[in-house]
Write an enzyme that holds these catalytic residues in place. Sequence first.
Site, PDB file in Angstrom:
ATOM      1  N   GLY A 143      32.320 -31.483  47.500  1.00  0.00           N
ATOM      2  CA  GLY A 143      33.642 -32.119  47.554  1.00  0.00           C
ATOM      3  C   GLY A 143      33.769 -33.083  48.731  1.00  0.00           C
ATOM      4  O   GLY A 143      34.548 -34.035  48.668  1.00  0.00           O
ATOM      5  N   GLU A 157      32.348 -36.204  47.502  1.00  0.00           N
ATOM      6  CA  GLU A 157      33.256 -36.737  46.470  1.00  0.00           C
ATOM      7  C   GLU A 157      34.493 -37.388  47.095  1.00  0.00           C
ATOM      8  O   GLU A 157      34.941 -38.450  46.657  1.00  0.00           O
ATOM      9  CB  GLU A 157      33.665 -35.603  45.514  1.00  0.00           C
ATOM     10  CG  GLU A 157      32.495 -35.169  44.623  1.00  0.00           C
ATOM     11  CD  GLU A 157      32.770 -33.902  43.829  1.00  0.00           C
ATOM     12  OE1 GLU A 157      33.289 -32.926  44.407  1.00  0.00           O
ATOM     13  OE2 GLU A 157      32.464 -33.881  42.624  1.00  0.00           O
ATOM     14  N   ALA A 180      33.853 -28.054  49.118  1.00  0.00           N
ATOM     15  CA  ALA A 180      34.966 -27.144  48.897  1.00  0.00           C
ATOM     16  C   ALA A 180      34.680 -25.853  49.652  1.00  0.00           C
ATOM     17  O   ALA A 180      33.521 -25.531  49.921  1.00  0.00           O
ATOM     18  CB  ALA A 180      35.097 -26.857  47.413  1.00  0.00           C
TER      19      ALA A 180
HETATM   20  N1  CO8 Z   1      32.591 -23.375  52.418  1.00  0.00           N
HETATM   21  C1  CO8 Z   1      32.933 -22.413  53.257  1.00  0.00           C
HETATM   22  N2  CO8 Z   1      32.346 -22.232  54.452  1.00  0.00           N
HETATM   23  C2  CO8 Z   1      31.366 -23.090  54.799  1.00  0.00           C
HETATM   24  C3  CO8 Z   1      30.954 -24.143  53.951  1.00  0.00           C
HETATM   25  C4  CO8 Z   1      31.631 -24.297  52.697  1.00  0.00           C
HETATM   26  N3  CO8 Z   1      31.351 -25.296  51.848  1.00  0.00           N
HETATM   27  N4  CO8 Z   1      29.958 -24.831  54.552  1.00  0.00           N
HETATM   28  C5  CO8 Z   1      29.753 -24.223  55.738  1.00  0.00           C
HETATM   29  N5  CO8 Z   1      30.588 -23.179  55.891  1.00  0.00           N
HETATM   30  C6  CO8 Z   1      30.704 -22.261  57.025  1.00  0.00           C
HETATM   31  C7  CO8 Z   1      29.534 -21.282  57.046  1.00  0.00           C
HETATM   32  O1  CO8 Z   1      29.793 -20.189  56.182  1.00  0.00           O
HETATM   33  C8  CO8 Z   1      29.512 -20.890  58.517  1.00  0.00           C
HETATM   34  O2  CO8 Z   1      30.551 -19.963  58.753  1.00  0.00           O
HETATM   35  P1  CO8 Z   1      30.225 -18.552  59.541  1.00  0.00           P
HETATM   36  O3  CO8 Z   1      29.789 -19.000  60.897  1.00  0.00           O
HETATM   37  O4  CO8 Z   1      31.533 -17.844  59.523  1.00  0.00           O
HETATM   38  O5  CO8 Z   1      29.139 -17.903  58.777  1.00  0.00           O
HETATM   39  C9  CO8 Z   1      29.901 -22.178  59.222  1.00  0.00           C
HETATM   40  O6  CO8 Z   1      30.563 -22.983  58.235  1.00  0.00           O
HETATM   41  C10 CO8 Z   1      28.703 -22.947  59.735  1.00  0.00           C
HETATM   42  O7  CO8 Z   1      27.825 -23.155  58.635  1.00  0.00           O
HETATM   43  P2  CO8 Z   1      26.262 -22.770  58.699  1.00  0.00           P
HETATM   44  O8  CO8 Z   1      26.035 -21.633  59.646  1.00  0.00           O
HETATM   45  O9  CO8 Z   1      25.786 -22.602  57.298  1.00  0.00           O
HETATM   46  O10 CO8 Z   1      25.707 -24.127  59.353  1.00  0.00           O
HETATM   47  P3  CO8 Z   1      24.249 -24.719  59.198  1.00  0.00           P
HETATM   48  O11 CO8 Z   1      24.191 -25.840  60.186  1.00  0.00           O
HETATM   49  O12 CO8 Z   1      23.214 -23.647  59.271  1.00  0.00           O
HETATM   50  O13 CO8 Z   1      24.185 -25.321  57.703  1.00  0.00           O
HETATM   51  C11 CO8 Z   1      25.022 -26.545  55.796  1.00  0.00           C
HETATM   52  C12 CO8 Z   1      24.980 -26.393  57.337  1.00  0.00           C
HETATM   53  C13 CO8 Z   1      23.625 -26.942  55.293  1.00  0.00           C
HETATM   54  C14 CO8 Z   1      26.012 -27.652  55.488  1.00  0.00           C
HETATM   55  C15 CO8 Z   1      25.449 -25.205  55.152  1.00  0.00           C
HETATM   56  O14 CO8 Z   1      26.606 -24.728  55.802  1.00  0.00           O
HETATM   57  C16 CO8 Z   1      25.746 -25.306  53.690  1.00  0.00           C
HETATM   58  O15 CO8 Z   1      24.841 -25.364  52.870  1.00  0.00           O
HETATM   59  N6  CO8 Z   1      27.057 -25.317  53.309  1.00  0.00           N
HETATM   60  C17 CO8 Z   1      27.483 -25.328  51.930  1.00  0.00           C
HETATM   61  C18 CO8 Z   1      27.325 -26.716  51.313  1.00  0.00           C
HETATM   62  C19 CO8 Z   1      27.736 -26.682  49.854  1.00  0.00           C
HETATM   63  O16 CO8 Z   1      27.162 -26.007  49.033  1.00  0.00           O
HETATM   64  N7  CO8 Z   1      28.765 -27.494  49.503  1.00  0.00           N
HETATM   65  C20 CO8 Z   1      29.281 -27.564  48.148  1.00  0.00           C
HETATM   66  C21 CO8 Z   1      30.457 -26.649  47.992  1.00  0.00           C
HETATM   67  S1  CO8 Z   1      31.061 -26.539  46.316  1.00  0.00           S
HETATM   68  C22 CO8 Z   1      32.008 -27.944  46.136  1.00  0.00           C
HETATM   69  O17 CO8 Z   1      32.167 -28.729  47.035  1.00  0.00           O
HETATM   70  C23 CO8 Z   1      32.676 -28.116  44.802  1.00  0.00           C
HETATM   71  C24 CO8 Z   1      33.564 -29.351  44.831  1.00  0.00           C
HETATM   72  C25 CO8 Z   1      34.794 -29.154  44.036  1.00  0.00           C
HETATM   73  C26 CO8 Z   1      35.804 -30.249  44.293  1.00  0.00           C
HETATM   74  C27 CO8 Z   1      36.375 -30.310  45.705  1.00  0.00           C
HETATM   75  C28 CO8 Z   1      37.254 -31.534  45.947  1.00  0.00           C
HETATM   76  C29 CO8 Z   1      38.158 -31.470  47.157  1.00  0.00           C
END
Ligand code: CO8
Length: 258
Positions: free
Chosen positions: A109, A112, A65
């Site tokens: 998500g 999921e 998400a």
């Molecule tokens: N939300 C918003 N922005 C994101 C997300 C995210 N989940 N993941 C990555 N981004 C953005 C980063 O903020 C970054 O943006 P910016 O350049 O503007 O800072 C860009 O994408 C690139 O990401 P990274 O620089 O972090 O890339 P890396 O290669 O260093 O890392 C990762 C990749 C490991 C995937 C890292 O981005 C990360 O940990 N992301 C978050 C993963 C996470 O925690 N996911 C769970 C989210 S909560 C959730 O899903 C609840 C589900 C609810 C139901 C949804 C059903 C549809």
Amino acid sequence: MAYKTIQVKTEGRVGVITLNRPEALNALCDALTGELAEALAAFERDEDIGCVVLTGSRKAFAAGADIKELQSRDQVSLYLNDPFAQTWESVARFRKPIIAAVSGYALGGGCEIAMMCDFIIASETAKFGQPEINLGVMPGSGGTQRLPRAVGKAKAMDLCLTGRMMDAEEAERAGLVSRVVPADDLMDTVMEAAEAIATKSLPVAMMTKEAINRSFEVGLTEGVLFERRVFQSQFSLEDQREGMAAFAEKRAPHFKHR
Ligand code: CO8
């Protein structure tokens, strides 16, 4: 229909939806979940579509998400206006066969939504996880329910409680994905599977999917009874006569309902 966060195309009888927010690793923002629901509804209505493929980019199927959107939400706003519930309905209740083609991150998500599809084909670079616990929440769109059904309690607990990622090889061993292929071969492999499915009788493919999904909802006796009744009902289909006649006549079947 012009979409901003997804790309939609049709190849023969296969509909392909590509999540397309490269700047956010395909994070599932409200706009994207809305567009995904619309695209799926259109493919559901389209009689020329026999199978759908849901995919992302090479780097990310979807990184979850959109955390930046979610962080300002409160309980009441999520309860009153739950974009994920709508997406859940549109993917999990999609009636035609749908395959997730996963490369790179499928987290939160993203994992999921992949699990809501009928099966997952992954590239060797795929990474699956439910890292919500690192954000101070738990999975909210089926992760605590579908993951243990797919991989068993031990690994589901491990993934959801530690927040760690598992690679494609571990995901295949655990039963989360049906096949793992080199990243360069992912879309060819998935399209081949989707095209094969789309040549079958569509009502039979849909009933098969319905019966398998039923096995997760009911006990064995009820499930087997459901299967038997649906199997018997298929003997009213022209496609059953065609399929069996084609076998006897040593030719390929030409299903009417496809
Ligand atoms: N939300 C918003 N922005 C994101 C997300 C995210 N989940 N993941 C990555 N981004 C953005 C980063 O903020 C970054 O943006 P910016 O350049 O503007 O800072 C860009 O994408 C690139 O990401 P990274 O620089 O972090 O890339 P890396 O290669 O260093 O890392 C990762 C990749 C490991 C995937 C890292 O981005 C990360 O940990 N992301 C978050 C993963 C996470 O925690 N996911 C769970 C989210 S909560 C959730 O899903 C609840 C589900 C609810 C139901 C949804 C059903 C549809």
